[in-house]
Design a protein around this motif. Structure first.
Motif, PDB file in Angstrom:
ATOM      1  N   GLU A  35       0.840  -1.204   0.000  1.00  7.97           N
ATOM      2  CA  GLU A  35       0.000   0.000   0.000  1.00  7.97           C
ATOM      3  C   GLU A  35       0.868   1.244   0.000  1.00  7.97           C
ATOM      4  O   GLU A  35       0.460   2.312  -0.416  1.00  7.97           O
ATOM      5  CB  GLU A  35      -0.909   0.022   1.231  1.00  7.97           C
ATOM      6  N   LEU A  36       2.082   1.081   0.503  1.00 10.73           N
ATOM      7  CA  LEU A  36       2.993   2.214   0.598  1.00 10.73           C
ATOM      8  C   LEU A  36       3.941   2.285  -0.607  1.00 10.73           C
ATOM      9  O   LEU A  36       4.237   3.372  -1.103  1.00 10.73           O
ATOM     10  CB  LEU A  36       3.801   2.064   1.893  1.00 10.73           C
ATOM     11  N   ILE A  37       4.413   1.128  -1.079  1.00  4.82           N
ATOM     12  CA  ILE A  37       5.459   1.161  -2.123  1.00  4.82           C
ATOM     13  C   ILE A  37       5.082   0.436  -3.416  1.00  4.82           C
ATOM     14  O   ILE A  37       5.930   0.241  -4.281  1.00  4.82           O
ATOM     15  CB  ILE A  37       6.800   0.585  -1.596  1.00  4.82           C
ATOM     16  N   GLY A  38       3.826   0.063  -3.583  1.00  5.71           N
ATOM     17  CA  GLY A  38       3.443  -0.649  -4.799  1.00  5.71           C
ATOM     18  C   GLY A  38       3.744  -2.136  -4.705  1.00  5.71           C
ATOM     19  O   GLY A  38       4.157  -2.612  -3.649  1.00  5.71           O
ATOM     20  N   HIS A  39       3.510  -2.861  -5.793  1.00  5.72           N
ATOM     21  CA  HIS A  39       3.715  -4.307  -5.705  1.00  5.72           C
ATOM     22  C   HIS A  39       4.073  -4.926  -7.058  1.00  5.72           C
ATOM     23  O   HIS A  39       3.943  -4.296  -8.106  1.00  5.72           O
ATOM     24  CB  HIS A  39       2.484  -4.980  -5.108  1.00  5.72           C
ATOM     25  N   VAL A  40       4.498  -6.166  -6.982  1.00  2.00           N
ATOM     26  CA  VAL A  40       4.813  -6.923  -8.189  1.00  2.00           C
ATOM     27  C   VAL A  40       3.500  -7.296  -8.868  1.00  2.00           C
ATOM     28  O   VAL A  40       2.557  -7.728  -8.213  1.00  2.00           O
ATOM     29  CB  VAL A  40       5.579  -8.221  -7.806  1.00  2.00           C
ATOM     30  N   ASP A  41       3.452  -7.072 -10.187  1.00  4.01           N
ATOM     31  CA  ASP A  41       2.260  -7.452 -10.944  1.00  4.01           C
ATOM     32  C   ASP A  41       2.493  -8.853 -11.508  1.00  4.01           C
ATOM     33  O   ASP A  41       3.236  -9.044 -12.475  1.00  4.01           O
ATOM     34  CB  ASP A  41       2.066  -6.425 -12.071  1.00  4.01           C
ATOM     35  N   LYS A  65       8.497  -1.860  10.325  1.00  4.99           N
ATOM     36  CA  LYS A  65       9.114  -1.966   8.989  1.00  4.99           C
ATOM     37  C   LYS A  65       8.630  -0.832   8.072  1.00  4.99           C
ATOM     38  O   LYS A  65       9.357  -0.377   7.195  1.00  4.99           O
ATOM     39  CB  LYS A  65       8.856  -3.338   8.370  1.00  4.99           C
ATOM     40  N   PHE A  66       7.429  -0.345   8.341  1.00  3.32           N
ATOM     41  CA  PHE A  66       6.927   0.802   7.571  1.00  3.32           C
ATOM     42  C   PHE A  66       7.750   2.046   7.887  1.00  3.32           C
ATOM     43  O   PHE A  66       8.033   2.861   7.030  1.00  3.32           O
ATOM     44  CB  PHE A  66       5.454   1.071   7.909  1.00  3.32           C
TER      45      PHE A  66
END
Ligand SMILES: [Zn+2]
Ligand SMILES: [Zn+2]
Length: 659
Positions: free
Chosen positions: A234-240, A280-281
């Protein structure tokens, strides 16, 4: 009619055409053209902290009165950017702007995580929303590489090895590297390669950028949900996953750069309740604040330029501070405390603003002192007892800058009082503006006949206590006392006020009478001080100053016989000073004497008021007339006929009980 309709169709057609205009008239060009813009106006490349700082400063500042400045706030000013929206917390805004200034200058201080600490609805969210709105309306334009998922600064295209020359030519500093997607496009797409195989980065398309919260451009908001299964994506995006199958592991097009930090690139991220998230955030945020980088395992590193504006409440913050495990984080954060406002007039301004924006505006008549009563309760609930033993009511008036008569020899040092209060955490607890607004809204909604008076509001606040969870046991005892107590409470203050209002309304030509009484007193007191005699205007005989007259006034404010001489001398010096300065000198200049004179006039009048208010049958034409005159006076002072009637009723009841 037909004509009108024709015009409407024209206008509608025009609007529809406009709505299809590409890109809203925003600038588009190549990187080469963009560099010409930079050369003409280097400000368009400023980084997020500098942009925010400029945005605040460009609206201008106003001086703050010396009397209102605490130590270490000597250079404090009022920022117009916040005025009309935030009231009474100038120190907080000063601290905040200092932080943005540090960020604009790229100092270490400015590279910490800003964390606003304060109780609920103390203005933390309002500050954040003003900054968000400000960024959306910012005049200095900014630009991005077209179709970049991070809408990044086009200057990132300038190759590292060539930057010093370009920096010199353009007159700007270049920070940050291309994002993985833009880098991929530049290096892989044929159109950006010349015949020798060199990258034509200067041909990459650039567009003007408009920051927008709704379109998720440059303004992000992060709110932790369930802390246990909060996902860092939610903070740094993700692998599609679909794309990874298509392009292969580690491919730049296999990621979705849609985390709130990427959204917030070039602007601001509001991080709500920061201390509720997993540690970790916090490390991700610290790397962003300190190095402008998102670094996460298995994720391509990218440069981020954003201001992290986080907030939390006092309890969470103290817990966080006390926890040794968090020590490494402590000096990476920049806490700014946002207490509740402690100034009565600003508190009233907050309510006025909220009421003006509500449906009640203009439908309801608000009687004089109604909002002040609510504000008085709110401010008192936020104060702490002072070491000098001053009770909350008096303190609230001091903080408001009012002259409060002190019998003690030492005048109260308001600044010292405020500093002590600050140390004790004043404003970090108590009734929130929201709590008070709930009570106000109930009174406003109930306002049969369309009026709300102080008694309605006091009643509604009392009712609110019974329907509010979250006050401590101590406050549950203290708050009703502050509101309804026999002494030093809102109700006690209102009784006093109401009595004064009514007495003034009954006093025919109040000011003239007060001035006449004052002049007479001064004549005798002056003669007393100069050890002179007075000449009787009728008999022309010399006579001593009239002790009986002077004492009858002085006794009203408790000046004992033994202190009368000192009181008169003080007054005499005050008068001589005022006249020497060329100031006028009337009964309003010297509050203690004003109070004494009013009390004297009122004491003489008490029977008349009692009689009039007691005559409920209104058969006596004399009292009926007197009452009518009093009502007319009240109408001039902001009362409506209903509120005037309610006030007279309230005071009449009070007088009856006293007898
Ligand atoms: Zn990019
Ligand atoms: Zn009214």
């Amino acid at each position: 009619m037909a004509d009108d309709h024709g015009r409407f169709e024209d206008q509608l057609g025009g609007l529809i055409r406009q709505s299809k205009g590409r890109n809203d008239g925003l600038w588009e060009g190549t990187m080469t053209e963009y560099m010409a813009l930079v050369h003409a106006n280097p400000k368009i490349t400023q980084l997020a902290p500098a942009r925010i700082y400029e945005m605040i400063m460009s609206r201008g500042t106003e001086a703050v009165e010396e009397a209102e400045k605490l130590p270490h706030y000597e250079d404090m000013v009022r920022y117009k950017f916040f005025s009309g929206e935030i009231f009474g917390i100038e120190e907080v805004l000063h601290d905040l702007v200092q932080f943005f200034r540090a960020g604009a200058h790229r100092t270490e201080t400015g590279k910490r995580i800003l964390i606003l600490v304060g109780p609920v609805s103390s203005g933390k969210s309002t500050i954040a929303s003003l900054l968000r709105r400000g960024l959306e309306q910012q005049e200095t334009p900014l630009y991005a590489i077209r179709d970049c998922p991070l809408h990044e600064e086009p200057l990132h295209l300038v190759p590292r090895s060539k930057r010093p020359e370009f920096e010199r030519l353009l007159g700007v500093r270049i920070e940050g590297d291309l994002c993985p997607v833009c880098k991929y496009r530049l290096t892989e797409e044929e159109r950006y390669k010349d015949h020798a195989g060199n990258y034509k980065w200067e041909d990459m398309p650039v567009v003007e950028l408009r920051l927008s919260e709704r379109s998720r451009v440059g303004i992000g908001t992060f709110q932790p949900s369930d802390p246990k299964n909060q996902d860092i994506s939610e903070l740094i995006g993700h692998v599609d996953l679909g794309k990874i199958t298509q392009y292969g592991e580690g491919h730049p097009l296999g990621y979705r750069f849609d985390g709130e930090l990427q959204v917030a690139n070039r602007g601001l991220i509001e991080y709500i309740e920061i201390l509720k998230t997993d540690i970790k955030f916090h490390y991700v945020l610290i790397t962003v604040a300190q190095e402008q980088l998102i670094k996460a395992p298995g994720f391509p590193q990218s440069y981020i330029d954003t201001v992290i504006l986080s907030h939390t409440n006092e309890t969470e913050f103290q817990k966080f501070k006390a926890n040794k495990e968090n020590e490494a984080l402590h000096d990476r954060m920049y806490p700014v405390f946002v207490p509740y406002n402690l100034r009565l007039r600003d508190e009233v301004a907050i309510y006025r603003k909220l009421i003006e924006r509500s449906e009640f505006h203009q439908k309801v008549h608000i009687a004089p002192f109604a909002l002040e009563a609510a504000a008085l309760f709110a401010v008192m609930s936020r104060l702490k007892p002072s070491s000098g033993g001053m009770e909350e009511l008096k303190k609230a008036h001091y903080y408001n800058g009012e002259v409060v008569r002190e019998k003690e020899k030492d005048p109260v040092n308001a600044k010292k009082l405020m500093l002590e209060g600050r140390e004790k955490g004043e404003g970090l607890s108590g009734a929130s503006p929201r709590f008070v607004m709930n009570a106000l809204n109930i009174s406003l909604g109930d306002a049969h006949g369309g009026c709300v008076n102080p008694v309605d509001i006091i009643r509604s606040l009392k009712h609110q206590f019974e329907h509010h969870i979250g006050f401590s046991d101590e406050d549950q005892v203290r708050f009703p006392q502050l509101l309804l107590g026999e002494k030093n409470s809102v109700l006690a203050e209102y009784r006093e006020r109401a009595r004064k209002e009514v007495n003034r309304a009954f006093l025919y030509a109040y000011e003239d009478q007060a001035q006449a009484l004052f002049d007479n007193y001064m004549k005798h007191a002056t003669a007393f001080c100069l050890r002179r005699k007075l000449v009787d205007p009728v008999t022309r005989e010399e006579q001593e100053p009239d002790e009986k007259l002077m004492r009858s006034i002085e006794e009203m404010i408790g000046i004992p016989e033994g202190a009368k001489s000192e009181f008169r001398q003080g007054l005499f010096v005050f008068k001589s000073d005022a006249l020497e300065r060329g100031d006028s000198f009337d009964f309003k200049n010297y509050p203690p004497l004003q109070e004494a004179i009013e009390k004297k006039l009122i004491a003489d009048l008490k029977n008349i008021v009692s009689l009039t208010l007691a005559d409920r049958s209104r058969r006596d034409p004399k009292t009926a007339e007197r009452k009518q005159e009093a009502v007319a006076k009240l109408l001039d002072r902001g009362y409506c006929p209903l509120c005037a009637e309610a006030l007279l009723e309230f005071v009449g009841e009070m007088l009856r009980k006293e007898e």
